[in-house]
Design a protein around this motif. Structure first.
Motif, PDB file in Angstrom:
ATOM      1  N   ASP A  47       6.733   2.956  -2.787  1.00 13.75           N
ATOM      2  CA  ASP A  47       5.936   1.824  -3.255  1.00 13.75           C
ATOM      3  C   ASP A  47       5.899   0.737  -2.177  1.00 13.75           C
ATOM      4  OD1 ASP A  47       4.353   0.387  -4.959  1.00 13.75           O
ATOM      5  OD2 ASP A  47       5.828   0.202  -6.570  1.00 13.75           O
ATOM      6  N   THR A  48       5.022  -0.235  -2.363  1.00 10.39           N
ATOM      7  CA  THR A  48       4.797  -1.269  -1.349  1.00 10.39           C
ATOM      8  C   THR A  48       5.807  -2.403  -1.502  1.00 10.39           C
ATOM      9  OG1 THR A  48       2.425  -0.781  -1.410  1.00 10.39           O
ATOM     10  CG2 THR A  48       3.098  -2.858  -0.374  1.00 10.39           C
ATOM     11  N   PRO A  49       6.668  -2.627  -0.530  1.00 14.75           N
ATOM     12  CA  PRO A  49       7.632  -3.727  -0.638  1.00 14.75           C
ATOM     13  C   PRO A  49       6.958  -5.080  -0.413  1.00 14.75           C
ATOM     14  CG  PRO A  49       7.818  -2.698   1.501  1.00 14.75           C
ATOM     15  CD  PRO A  49       6.809  -1.884   0.733  1.00 14.75           C
ATOM     16  N   TYR A  50       7.705  -6.112  -0.697  1.00 11.04           N
ATOM     17  CA  TYR A  50       7.216  -7.476  -0.481  1.00 11.04           C
ATOM     18  C   TYR A  50       7.235  -7.819   1.002  1.00 11.04           C
ATOM     19  CZ  TYR A  50       7.110 -12.595  -0.611  1.00 11.04           C
ATOM     20  OH  TYR A  50       6.792 -13.911  -0.414  1.00 11.04           O
ATOM     21  N   THR A  51       6.106  -8.295   1.504  1.00 13.57           N
ATOM     22  CA  THR A  51       6.057  -8.873   2.840  1.00 13.57           C
ATOM     23  C   THR A  51       5.235 -10.156   2.784  1.00 13.57           C
ATOM     24  OG1 THR A  51       4.102  -7.545   3.438  1.00 13.57           O
ATOM     25  CG2 THR A  51       6.260  -6.666   4.049  1.00 13.57           C
ATOM     26  N   GLN A  52       5.520 -11.042   3.705  1.00 14.44           N
ATOM     27  CA  GLN A  52       4.844 -12.345   3.735  1.00 14.44           C
ATOM     28  C   GLN A  52       4.618 -12.759   5.174  1.00 14.44           C
ATOM     29  OE1 GLN A  52       6.741 -15.472   1.415  1.00 14.44           O
ATOM     30  NE2 GLN A  52       6.052 -17.037   2.846  1.00 14.44           N
ATOM     31  N   SER A  65       0.588 -19.096   3.100  1.00  9.73           N
ATOM     32  CA  SER A  65       1.069 -17.755   3.395  1.00  9.73           C
ATOM     33  C   SER A  65       0.151 -16.699   2.797  1.00  9.73           C
ATOM     34  CB  SER A  65       2.493 -17.562   2.858  1.00  9.73           C
ATOM     35  OG  SER A  65       2.530 -17.718   1.453  1.00  9.73           O
ATOM     36  N   ALA A  66       0.271 -15.472   3.305  1.00 11.25           N
ATOM     37  CA  ALA A  66      -0.411 -14.304   2.757  1.00 11.25           C
ATOM     38  C   ALA A  66       0.662 -13.320   2.309  1.00 11.25           C
ATOM     39  CB  ALA A  66      -1.315 -13.662   3.800  1.00 11.25           C
ATOM     40  N   LEU A  67       0.514 -12.776   1.105  1.00  9.60           N
ATOM     41  CA  LEU A  67       1.500 -11.878   0.528  1.00  9.60           C
ATOM     42  C   LEU A  67       0.940 -10.467   0.407  1.00  9.60           C
ATOM     43  CD1 LEU A  67       2.677 -14.083  -2.494  1.00  9.60           C
ATOM     44  CD2 LEU A  67       3.481 -14.152  -0.129  1.00  9.60           C
ATOM     45  N   ARG A  68       1.813  -9.494   0.582  1.00 11.04           N
ATOM     46  CA  ARG A  68       1.483  -8.102   0.300  1.00 11.04           C
ATOM     47  C   ARG A  68       2.651  -7.516  -0.487  1.00 11.04           C
ATOM     48  NH1 ARG A  68      -1.480  -3.574   1.620  1.00 11.04           N
ATOM     49  NH2 ARG A  68      -0.309  -1.631   1.926  1.00 11.04           N
ATOM     50  N   LEU A  69       2.348  -6.924  -1.647  1.00 11.92           N
ATOM     51  CA  LEU A  69       3.414  -6.378  -2.476  1.00 11.92           C
ATOM     52  C   LEU A  69       2.836  -5.489  -3.562  1.00 11.92           C
ATOM     53  CD1 LEU A  69       4.678  -8.986  -5.096  1.00 11.92           C
ATOM     54  CD2 LEU A  69       2.576  -9.293  -3.789  1.00 11.92           C
ATOM     55  N   SER A  70       3.669  -4.577  -4.044  1.00 11.04           N
ATOM     56  CA  SER A  70       3.342  -3.853  -5.267  1.00 11.04           C
ATOM     57  C   SER A  70       3.466  -4.807  -6.447  1.00 11.04           C
ATOM     58  CB  SER A  70       4.315  -2.689  -5.455  1.00 11.04           C
ATOM     59  OG  SER A  70       4.252  -2.196  -6.777  1.00 11.04           O
ATOM     60  N   PRO A  71       2.597  -4.689  -7.462  1.00 13.26           N
ATOM     61  CA  PRO A  71       2.772  -5.526  -8.646  1.00 13.26           C
ATOM     62  C   PRO A  71       3.987  -5.139  -9.471  1.00 13.26           C
ATOM     63  CG  PRO A  71       0.987  -3.976  -9.005  1.00 13.26           C
ATOM     64  CD  PRO A  71       1.397  -3.837  -7.569  1.00 13.26           C
ATOM     65  N   HIS A  72       4.698  -4.078  -9.036  1.00 16.17           N
ATOM     66  CA  HIS A  72       5.920  -3.651  -9.726  1.00 16.17           C
ATOM     67  C   HIS A  72       7.180  -4.184  -9.045  1.00 16.17           C
ATOM     68  CE1 HIS A  72       3.613  -0.769 -12.217  1.00 16.17           C
ATOM     69  NE2 HIS A  72       2.867  -0.673 -11.133  1.00 16.17           N
ATOM     70  N   VAL A  73       7.036  -5.068  -8.067  1.00 16.53           N
ATOM     71  CA  VAL A  73       8.197  -5.711  -7.450  1.00 16.53           C
ATOM     72  C   VAL A  73       8.743  -6.767  -8.401  1.00 16.53           C
ATOM     73  CG1 VAL A  73       8.981  -7.156  -5.538  1.00 16.53           C
ATOM     74  CG2 VAL A  73       7.410  -5.275  -5.096  1.00 16.53           C
ATOM     75  N   GLY A  74      10.062  -6.811  -8.519  1.00 21.41           N
ATOM     76  CA  GLY A  74      10.671  -7.831  -9.365  1.00 21.41           C
ATOM     77  C   GLY A  74      10.353  -7.615 -10.836  1.00 21.41           C
ATOM     78  N   ALA A  75      10.592  -8.651 -11.643  1.00 20.02           N
ATOM     79  CA  ALA A  75      10.257  -8.570 -13.065  1.00 20.02           C
ATOM     80  C   ALA A  75       8.745  -8.434 -13.205  1.00 20.02           C
ATOM     81  CB  ALA A  75      10.747  -9.817 -13.788  1.00 20.02           C
ATOM     82  N   HIS A  76       8.321  -7.469 -14.011  1.00 19.56           N
ATOM     83  CA  HIS A  76       6.887  -7.217 -14.093  1.00 19.56           C
ATOM     84  C   HIS A  76       6.501  -6.616 -15.440  1.00 19.56           C
ATOM     85  CE1 HIS A  76       8.547  -3.353 -12.664  1.00 19.56           C
ATOM     86  NE2 HIS A  76       7.550  -2.804 -13.358  1.00 19.56           N
ATOM     87  N   ALA A  77       5.234  -6.750 -15.749  1.00 17.89           N
ATOM     88  CA  ALA A  77       4.642  -6.153 -16.946  1.00 17.89           C
ATOM     89  C   ALA A  77       3.716  -5.029 -16.525  1.00 17.89           C
ATOM     90  CB  ALA A  77       3.862  -7.206 -17.731  1.00 17.89           C
ATOM     91  N   ASP A  78       3.927  -3.851 -17.077  1.00 16.78           N
ATOM     92  CA  ASP A  78       3.012  -2.738 -16.827  1.00 16.78           C
ATOM     93  C   ASP A  78       1.746  -2.907 -17.667  1.00 16.78           C
ATOM     94  OD1 ASP A  78       4.750  -1.501 -15.107  1.00 16.78           O
ATOM     95  OD2 ASP A  78       5.392   0.048 -16.522  1.00 16.78           O
ATOM     96  N   ALA A  79       0.615  -2.544 -17.091  1.00  9.06           N
ATOM     97  CA  ALA A  79      -0.640  -2.483 -17.835  1.00  9.06           C
ATOM     98  C   ALA A  79      -0.856  -1.071 -18.355  1.00  9.06           C
ATOM     99  CB  ALA A  79      -1.808  -2.870 -16.931  1.00  9.06           C
ATOM    100  N   PRO A  80      -1.642  -0.904 -19.421  1.00  8.86           N
ATOM    101  CA  PRO A  80      -2.010   0.461 -19.838  1.00  8.86           C
ATOM    102  C   PRO A  80      -2.604   1.279 -18.701  1.00  8.86           C
ATOM    103  CG  PRO A  80      -2.586  -1.101 -21.550  1.00  8.86           C
ATOM    104  CD  PRO A  80      -2.124  -1.916 -20.374  1.00  8.86           C
ATOM    105  N   LEU A  81      -3.292   0.636 -17.768  1.00  6.38           N
ATOM    106  CA  LEU A  81      -3.881   1.331 -16.632  1.00  6.38           C
ATOM    107  C   LEU A  81      -2.835   2.041 -15.784  1.00  6.38           C
ATOM    108  CD1 LEU A  81      -6.415   1.908 -14.892  1.00  6.38           C
ATOM    109  CD2 LEU A  81      -6.015  -0.299 -13.765  1.00  6.38           C
ATOM    110  N   HIS A  82      -1.598   1.595 -15.843  1.00  9.36           N
ATOM    111  CA  HIS A  82      -0.528   2.195 -15.044  1.00  9.36           C
ATOM    112  C   HIS A  82      -0.255   3.637 -15.458  1.00  9.36           C
ATOM    113  CE1 HIS A  82       3.057   2.554 -12.667  1.00  9.36           C
ATOM    114  NE2 HIS A  82       3.891   2.480 -13.688  1.00  9.36           N
TER     115      HIS A  82
END
Length: 211
Positions: free
Chosen positions: A23-28, A43-60
């Motif tokens: 998965d895509t780690p956090y970078t800044q 800043s510009a961020l790049r990350l998976s939406p599953h980094v840290g505390a997160h809510a899954d969508a039905p689309l997942h």
């Protein structure tokens, strides 16, 4: 000892925050910095939406499922119960939580770690048994949460507990930090971002003492 009235149950997000392998780690990076010709830092961020505390969508877990920005916020806000199933093993079975299921609210968060590993990936994480999710749904639970990276085992290819979530139209929070939260009932506040095409969203999850 006086207990706090607000518990931050979100792990820190930074370059070393663990993610699923691949998965895509956090970078800044900084695209603008304070200086003689610039009044702000940006800043510009790049990350998976599953980094840290997160809510899954039905689309997942459903190709026809809704993106996280389209789901109702109601399940992510309201009374919840924290239940301890510390060191329960690979799956949270009903016997691990049945001591605390009387009068359940619509939201249940389960603690499995003594101390959540906030800086290292845990391939042996505890997950929900799908039968446990089904029984919680039968009791009216609309959202389940966990202090690990997934409600299914890390090596699962069938995602059986996610499929129960899909079938029962439930919501899920993962990667919560419940280390210092006593068992009991709280107000949960963990709102996802209104990301219109995303399969998940980071949340700043907190618990507030009930008044």
């Amino acid at each position: 000892m006086t207990l706090p009235t607000l518990w931050d149950i979100s792990p820190p997000v930074h370059a070393h925050a663990p993610v699923f392998p691949g998965d895509t780690p956090y970078t800044q990076e900084w695209v603008a910095t304070l200086g003689p010709g610039c009044p702000v830092n940006v800043s510009a961020l790049r990350l998976s939406p599953h980094v840290g505390a997160h809510a899954d969508a039905p689309l997942h877990y459903d190709p026809e499922g809704a993106a996280i920005g389209a789901v109702s916020l109601a399940p992510f806000l309201g009374r919840c119960r924290v239940i301890h199933a510390i060191n329960c093993g690979p799956l949270i079975e009903w016997r691990h939580i049945e001591h605390a299921v009387a009068g359940l609210p619509e939201r249940v968060l389960v603690r499995t770690y003594e101390r959540m590993p906030q800086h290292a990936w845990d391939g042996a994480l505890s997950a929900y048994a799908p039968e446990t999710v089904t029984r919680l749904a039968d009791l009216g639970v609309r959202l389940i949460g966990i202090d690990t990276a997934s409600i299914d085992p890390a090596d699962s290819k069938t995602l059986d507990s996610h499929q129960v979530i899909r079938q029962r139209d439930m919501r899920v929070l993962e990667n919560l930090v419940l280390d210092d939260v006593p068992e009991g009932d709280y107000e949960l506040i963990a709102l996802p971002l209104k990301l219109t095409q995303a399969d998940a969203s980071p949340v700043r999850a907190v618990l507030r003492a009930l008044r």
